[in-house]
Design a protein around this motif. Structure first.
Motif, PDB file in Angstrom:
ATOM      1  N   LEU B  13      38.888  29.302  44.512  1.00  0.00           N
ATOM      2  CA  LEU B  13      39.090  30.638  43.952  1.00  0.00           C
ATOM      3  C   LEU B  13      37.882  31.509  44.307  1.00  0.00           C
ATOM      4  CD1 LEU B  13      41.170  32.130  42.117  1.00  0.00           C
ATOM      5  CD2 LEU B  13      39.659  31.618  40.200  1.00  0.00           C
ATOM      6  N   LEU B  14      38.133  32.623  45.022  1.00  0.00           N
ATOM      7  CA  LEU B  14      37.029  33.505  45.428  1.00  0.00           C
ATOM      8  C   LEU B  14      36.735  34.551  44.362  1.00  0.00           C
ATOM      9  CD1 LEU B  14      37.800  34.079  49.220  1.00  0.00           C
ATOM     10  CD2 LEU B  14      36.258  32.409  48.197  1.00  0.00           C
ATOM     11  N   CYS B  15      37.799  35.122  43.813  1.00  0.00           N
ATOM     12  CA  CYS B  15      37.679  36.005  42.654  1.00  0.00           C
ATOM     13  C   CYS B  15      39.055  36.056  42.016  1.00  0.00           C
ATOM     14  CB  CYS B  15      37.151  37.393  43.035  1.00  0.00           C
ATOM     15  SG  CYS B  15      38.353  38.436  43.840  1.00  0.00           S
ATOM     16  N   ASP B  16      39.218  36.818  40.969  1.00  0.00           N
ATOM     17  CA  ASP B  16      40.483  36.821  40.244  1.00  0.00           C
ATOM     18  C   ASP B  16      41.662  37.126  41.186  1.00  0.00           C
ATOM     19  OD1 ASP B  16      42.173  36.642  38.086  1.00  0.00           O
ATOM     20  OD2 ASP B  16      42.026  38.786  37.632  1.00  0.00           O
ATOM     21  N   VAL B  66      43.937  34.301  50.591  1.00  0.00           N
ATOM     22  CA  VAL B  66      45.254  34.612  50.026  1.00  0.00           C
ATOM     23  C   VAL B  66      45.073  35.413  48.741  1.00  0.00           C
ATOM     24  CG1 VAL B  66      47.377  33.622  49.098  1.00  0.00           C
ATOM     25  CG2 VAL B  66      46.203  32.465  50.981  1.00  0.00           C
ATOM     26  N   ALA B  67      45.452  36.676  48.778  1.00  0.00           N
ATOM     27  CA  ALA B  67      45.432  37.488  47.562  1.00  0.00           C
ATOM     28  C   ALA B  67      46.838  37.463  46.966  1.00  0.00           C
ATOM     29  CB  ALA B  67      45.023  38.919  47.895  1.00  0.00           C
ATOM     30  N   GLY B 133      33.013  46.655  50.984  1.00  0.00           N
ATOM     31  CA  GLY B 133      33.316  47.438  49.792  1.00  0.00           C
ATOM     32  C   GLY B 133      34.294  46.739  48.875  1.00  0.00           C
ATOM     33  N   PHE B 134      34.045  46.850  47.569  1.00  0.00           N
ATOM     34  CA  PHE B 134      34.931  46.238  46.568  1.00  0.00           C
ATOM     35  C   PHE B 134      35.092  47.223  45.411  1.00  0.00           C
ATOM     36  CE2 PHE B 134      32.627  43.034  48.890  1.00  0.00           C
ATOM     37  CZ  PHE B 134      33.643  42.217  49.340  1.00  0.00           C
ATOM     38  N   ASN B 139      34.985  41.546  41.681  1.00  0.00           N
ATOM     39  CA  ASN B 139      35.774  41.340  42.901  1.00  0.00           C
ATOM     40  C   ASN B 139      34.923  41.133  44.144  1.00  0.00           C
ATOM     41  OD1 ASN B 139      38.008  41.649  41.383  1.00  0.00           O
ATOM     42  ND2 ASN B 139      38.596  43.664  42.171  1.00  0.00           N
ATOM     43  N   VAL B 140      33.604  41.104  43.990  1.00  0.00           N
ATOM     44  CA  VAL B 140      32.746  40.985  45.177  1.00  0.00           C
ATOM     45  C   VAL B 140      32.858  39.581  45.773  1.00  0.00           C
ATOM     46  CG1 VAL B 140      30.354  41.017  46.003  1.00  0.00           C
ATOM     47  CG2 VAL B 140      31.163  42.797  44.430  1.00  0.00           C
TER      48      VAL B 140
END
Lengths: 310, 254
Positions: B13-16, B66-67, B133-134, B139-140
């Motif tokens: 998991l990279l971010c939410d 994968v988002a 940019g985020f 979310n970074v």
């Protein structure tokens, strides 16, 4: 010795004097001009390939998005993007001429004159063995389906292009009609040598949160397994209505599906969306069908065609 | 292009709502270049494959970002390590650098950073500066990965991490000092439009990797097209899958 491997089957079919190695033909618009799939397998193993719909002039097609996934199916609204007859001859005919499978030229138009022009040009090419007349594209405003809805106009356009067609003429019927049997008979009366059906079913997808259609063209054509029952019914009805051979299509994903269409009255089948889902579909179906025929001890495709008992 | 059978080797998991998938193959993969993508087959009711840019690659594995944006990506996010998946790869033209492009500016927005991470792998002999940019701090992603390639600036729209404001505005303030030979970018459309304006003003060529709803992913079905200006001034519908996904930002109609 395994009995199954010894049993020999003949998958070949002859339609209007044209010999196909097997009844698996890739459907127009899902197979480009063959080149793209030749990277995945030997496309000469296919019974035939149908070209992208060709028109007199080059067409850029509709705006994007042109595709939407739907339950067990997909909608498309490409809008007959194609290089035009001249572009086709320059860019694609050299490759198609090198193939050892039946190439069917799919032709569409805006006016009767456009149809006749494109049919004459494309059917005169050595590499083209048959013409598929697309009078059923739901994605272009002028032409296409305008010719394919009323039986009178089906007969009229068929009669008109028949005079210019140097090869057997297959008329591709739309399912978006009142009575498929009437349209099948109209094409036969107009001089069609065989029929193919069904083209896509008119449909729509909505993104309710944005209050927008998913497709830029608003509506499109539904294909894939979702339409198979509709297609089977129409192949069955058309087969009862006419004497000319029928090439059936609509949602074919497996050899079992192929058999269903043959039983309902098709002599061969076209496979469309399944190529999009998996680039190896064509070759897989050829192999699966051969194995299925062996397993079920079916010697020839002709044993199956129209064998439905009602 | 080849349809390759993979095993989902690792899921992180990279971010939410955003995962990194590592897919491993028994057989050696065909040669991959930066900016190319793969077309992943799902199962069950998902008939269409899903295109994902390649984020990392080596001879026997690829990583994707994968988002979760819909049913297909949600299904993917549910898969556990060990699942078998097939994917056609590599697809597309990818990013191409010329000899004269010595200083490369990588400009990514959100998950759009992912395809840019392959550029320094394909072209290791260049100088890289990255602007990422985020929307906000939570979310970074990718800061460490891009940091390994060179100077990296991270911005958040709400200013909760790194520099505040749109990353394109942050870049606009710095660009005269940076003087890159070329900008390679990927991200949301408003960001790409801002990059197009900046590229035009500063006369710095810019190439973008785009996204489109896809059908076959091999160039046959013509459903993924985007409008692209041709050398003769006409507009043609080009296939995002094989004519792209990388296009000159000056030519593409966003």
């Amino acid at each position: 010795m395994n009995e199954q491997t010894e049993y020999t089957v003949d998958t070949a079919v002859r339609i209007c004097g044209v010999d196909f190695k097997n009844p698996i033909i890739t459907a127009s618009g899902t197979f480009g001009f063959g080149k793209e799939y030749a990277e995945f397998y030997d496309i000469n193993a296919l019974g035939g390939i149908c070209t992208k719909g060709l028109t007199k002039e080059r067409r850029e097609g509709n705006a994007s998005p042109r595709i939407a996934e739907t339950p067990m199916g997909m909608l498309n609204s490409v809008g007959l993007q194609n290089p035009g007859v001249e572009g086709f001859i320059l860019e694609d005919v050299p490759f198609l001429s090198s193939l050892d499978t039946v190439v069917i030229g799919n032709v569409a138009g805006r006016t009767e004159e456009d149809y006749c022009y494109a049919v004459e040009k494309v059917s005169a090419l050595d590499c083209i063995r048959m013409i598929e007349l697309n009078i059923s594209c739901p994605n272009v405003k002028a032409g296409g389906m305008a010719f394919g809805v009323l039986p009178e106009s089906v007969e009229k356009i068929t009669k008109a292009v028949k005079k210019y067609c140097h090869k057997p003429l297959m008329v591709k019927l739309s399912p978006n009609v009142a009575n498929i049997a009437d349209n099948a008979r109209a094409a036969e009366n107009g001089g069609a040598d065989c029929l193919s059906l069904i083209n896509t079913v008119g449909g729509m997808a909505v993104d309710w949160r944005r209050r927008r259609p998913v497709l830029a063209n608003v509506c499109g054509g539904l294909s894939g397994p979702a339409v198979k029952p509709i297609a089977l019914k129409m192949v069955y009805e058309a087969h009862k209505a006419v004497k000319i051979p029928i090439v059936g299509m609509g949602g074919i994903m497996s050899a079992e599906d192929v058999m269903e269409f043959l039983v309902a009255g098709a002599t061969a089948v076209e496979v469309g969306s399944a190529n999009i889902f998996d680039p190896h579909t064509g070759i897989n179906l050829v192999n699966e069908l051969t194995n299925l025929m062996k397993r079920c001890k079916i010697k020839s495709v002709y044993e199956v065609t129209g064998s439905l008992v009602v | 292009m080849k349809d390759v059978l993979f095993t989902l080797a690792e899921k992180k998991l990279l971010c939410d709502g955003v995962w990194e998938f590592t897919l491993a193959s028994q057989e050696a993969l065909p040669p991959i270049r930066c900016g190319q993508f793969l077309h992943l087959k799902l199962d069950g009711a998902f008939l269409l494959r899903r295109p994902f840019c390649i984020y990392k690659y080596d001879t026997h594995s690829v990583s994707l970002v994968v988002a979760v944006v819909g049913g297909g990506t949600r299904r993917l996010a549910e898969l556990s390590a060990g699942t078998r998946l097939s994917a056609v790869l590599p697809i597309g033209n990818g990013f191409t650098l010329e000899k004269k492009h010595r200083k490369i500016l990588l400009l990514g927005g959100g998950v759009g950073c992912a395809p840019l991470a392959t550029v320094p792998v394909t072209y290791p002999d260049r100088e890289y500066v990255s602007y990422l940019g985020f929307s906000r701090a939570s979310n970074v992603m990718f800061e460490k990965e891009f940091g390994a390639f060179g100077k990296t600036v991270v911005g958040t729209d709400d200013g909760s991490y790194g520099r505040g404001g749109y990353i394109t505005d942050i870049l606009a303030a710095d660009i005269d000092a940076l003087c890159p030979d070329i900008i390679l970018t990927c991200g949301p459309t408003p960001m790409l439009k801002a990059v197009a304006r900046l590229s035009h003003q500063k006369k710095i060529p810019a190439y973008m990797s785009g996204e489109s709803h896809m059908g076959c992913g091999v160039g046959a079905c013509l459903v993924c097209t985007c409008a692209v200006k041709q050398p003769d001034g006409t507009i043609a519908n080009k296939r995002a899958c094989v004519d792209g996904p990388v296009f000159n930002l000056e030519d593409i109609l966003l």
